[in-house]
Design an enzyme around this catalytic site. Structure first.
Site, PDB file in Angstrom:
ATOM      1  CG  ASP A  24     -47.968-186.214  16.000  1.00  0.00           C
ATOM      2  OD1 ASP A  24     -49.158-186.098  15.938  1.00  0.00           O
ATOM      3  OD2 ASP A  24     -47.378-185.558  16.893  1.00  0.00           O
ATOM      4  CD  GLU A  76     -39.304-170.054  -4.151  1.00  0.00           C
ATOM      5  OE1 GLU A  76     -38.707-169.129  -3.228  1.00  0.00           O
ATOM      6  OE2 GLU A  76     -39.014-171.181  -3.830  1.00  0.00           O
ATOM      7  CB  CYS A 108     -40.473-165.569   0.453  1.00  0.00           C
ATOM      8  SG  CYS A 108     -40.520-167.558   0.528  1.00  0.00           S
ATOM      9  CB  THR A 149     -45.464-174.772   4.646  1.00  0.00           C
ATOM     10  OG1 THR A 149     -44.124-175.076   4.453  1.00  0.00           O
ATOM     11  CG2 THR A 149     -45.477-175.087   6.240  1.00  0.00           C
ATOM     12  CG  HIS A 232     -42.127-164.460   4.259  1.00  0.00           C
ATOM     13  ND1 HIS A 232     -43.070-164.785   3.567  1.00  0.00           N
ATOM     14  CD2 HIS A 232     -41.281-165.496   4.596  1.00  0.00           C
ATOM     15  CE1 HIS A 232     -42.904-165.922   3.056  1.00  0.00           C
ATOM     16  NE2 HIS A 232     -41.776-166.405   3.611  1.00  0.00           N
ATOM     17  CG  ASN A 264     -44.326-169.648   2.318  1.00  0.00           C
ATOM     18  OD1 ASN A 264     -44.783-168.733   1.924  1.00  0.00           O
ATOM     19  ND2 ASN A 264     -43.060-169.985   2.420  1.00  0.00           N
ATOM     20  CB  SER A 294     -34.300-168.160   1.697  1.00  0.00           C
ATOM     21  OG  SER A 294     -35.177-168.458   2.568  1.00  0.00           O
TER      22      SER A 294
END
Ligand SMILES: [Zn+2]
Lengths: 345, 131
Positions: A24, A76, A108, A149, A232, A264, A294
């Site tokens: 959706d 990364e 990030c 994202t 962030h 992102n 993370s």
């Protein structure tokens, strides 16, 4: 001193990805607060994006690149597992060989970690100018929520004791760090894994809020002391929620909220948000920036804009123009080709 | 295919930053660099020069069936670019949705040059972007 942003021109809409997985689109757009994301060209990677952003930063700073004494590149998605991206960047901007350089990885937030390292080198008079870059071509497993994202883009900042060349001053920075397994990718794995619902609260929200509060305690600042705040932005919703929890208004974060339009950009995300905020900030205004990576950690900065900022805008193209002008949409099959997910053997 | 580290390394400055040379005697620029000026012979005074990367499309051609090194890029465009400083340079013209036409202005961007095998070095260099 100066900054530069680069975002590839290709975009894929949420609807296009949702169609493939029979999901959706409207629900995803609302729940993640994202419209479309950036996609790199077939011949772009984290190094080429870093170089494009770094060249713009040198041009904006108006300095001789040979005076840059340190280059750190956070990503990364470094193109090589062994061989630094920072050496490619330093050669492409022409720093000369007397330069400290290294690649950084902290999910990030490697770009803001580089900013802190450069600050230390400048404060201890080891270098005159230093550059930190955050650049990624983020990977999301096809069909995973991250696929909506994971974008591509980067930003470079040049720091220095520039006197009249300074456009902003970093008043204070602190970090909040813990060993939290919310998101990871091992050597050789093409896509990252994440802890699903575990990633939000103990990861993003705990670290972002803790680092920001730590900054408030150590400086005496409160949310109303800042004209702008940048968090962030793994999607459009997390930074909006964390701002509310910390007592910031949507007005304070709107200039730096870029993810809804480009996705992102991982190591690039907080720095692109800061750049977009500096594009509009006026002398004397204060900006709060709190990144998140993370694994996990957050770097929080209190920044004050100087009176030089307007004169230095000159030919600088604002972030919002970079991302809205000259964009072109791709469908899912072209998207996979650009991500090199289709291999001809 | 192999990308030999030594030959790649020797060309890094040329490929990253479009560095050629200029004869100080007659003000003629060269890319790639020449050891002796075509006009001045023994009187040539050649100095390294980093070109601006701005130029004009002199001619171009669309490649539909690529050599193996460019297998993932096809179709793509290569062109002859007349740099503002004078030299004629061959290079890839990226597809940024601007029209590619003779006489059109271009500037350099930094890109991956080709598709290499998993264990090979990556070749980075300038390509041209239509303005
Ligand atoms: Zn000559």
């Amino acid at each position: 001193m100066g900054y530069g942003v680069y975002v590839p021109i290709y975009r894929i809409r949420v609807e296009e990805i949702a169609k493939v997985w029979n999901e959706d689109a409207e629900g995803i757009k609302t729940s993640l607060n994202i419209v479309e994301k950036s996609v790199q060209d077939k011949d772009e990677d984290a190094a080429t994006i870093a170089v494009q952003a770094a060249r713009r930063a040198v041009s904006h700073a108006g300095i001789d690149a040979r005076e840059i004494g340190a280059v750190y590149v956070g990503s990364e998605s470094h193109p090589y597992a062994v061989k630094p991206t920072a050496t490619i960047v330093k050669e492409a901007i022409g720093t000369g060989n007397r330069v400290m350089a290294a690649d950084l990885e902290f999910a990030c937030k490697a770009g803001t970690a580089g900013m802190q390292m450069v600050m230390g080198l400048i404060d201890s008079n080891m270098i005159k100018y230093g550059m930190t870059v955050g650049s990624d071509t983020a990977q999301g497993r096809p069909g995973d929520a991250l696929e909506y994202t994971a974008g591509a883009g980067g930003a470079a900042f040049i720091l220095g004791k520039g006197g009249s060349g300074n456009i902003a001053e970093i008043l204070k920075t602190v970090s909040f760090t813990s060993d939290t397994p919310d998101f990871w990718r091992k050597e050789g794995a093409s896509f990252p894994s994440h802890g699903g619902r575990f990633t939000g609260e103990p990861g993003y929200f705990n670290h972002t809020i803790s680092a920001t509060k730590m900054l408030f305690e150590e400086t005496g600042f409160k949310p109303s002391d800042f004209d702008y705040a940048v968090f962030h932005q793994p999607n459009g919703r997390f930074p909006t929620n964390v701002a509310k929890q910390l007592g910031f208004t949507s007005e304070q974060i709107k200039n730096g909220l870029i993810t809804p339009m480009i996705g992102n950009t991982y190591s690039g995300a907080s720095l692109i948000g800061l750049a977009a905020t500096l594009d509009v900030a006026m002398p004397g205004q204060k900006i709060l920036v709190t990144s998140f990576g993370s694994g996990a950690g957050s770097d929080s900065f209190a920044i004050e804009v100087t009176e030089n900022i307007e004169a230095r805008r000159g030919s600088l193209v604002p972030v919002r123009d970079i991302i809205s002008k000259n964009k072109t949409y791709v469908d899912y099959s072209i998207y996979l080709k650009h991500k090199k997910a289709i291999k001809k053997e | 295919m192999d990308v030999a580290p030594a030959s790649l390394w020797r060309k890094i400055n040329t490929r990253y930053n479009l560095v050629g040379n200029t004869c100080k005697n007659c003000n003629t620029s060269y890319f790639p660099q020449r050891v002796v000026c075509r006009n001045c012979g023994r009187k040539s005074k050649l100095e390294e020069r980093k070109f601006s990367g701005n130029g004009t499309i002199f001619s171009f051609t669309r490649i539909m069936v690529p050599p193996d090194a460019f297998r993932e890029d096809a179709p793509y465009t290569i062109g002859l670019i007349k740099l503002d400083e004078g030299p004629m340079v061959e290079g890839h013209i990226i597809d940024n949705c601007a029209e590619i036409k003779i006489g059109g202005k271009v500037k350099t961007v930094f890109r991956r040059m080709q598709t290499e095998d998993k264990e090979d070095l990556i070749r980075y260099q300038y390509k041209f972007e239509p303005l």
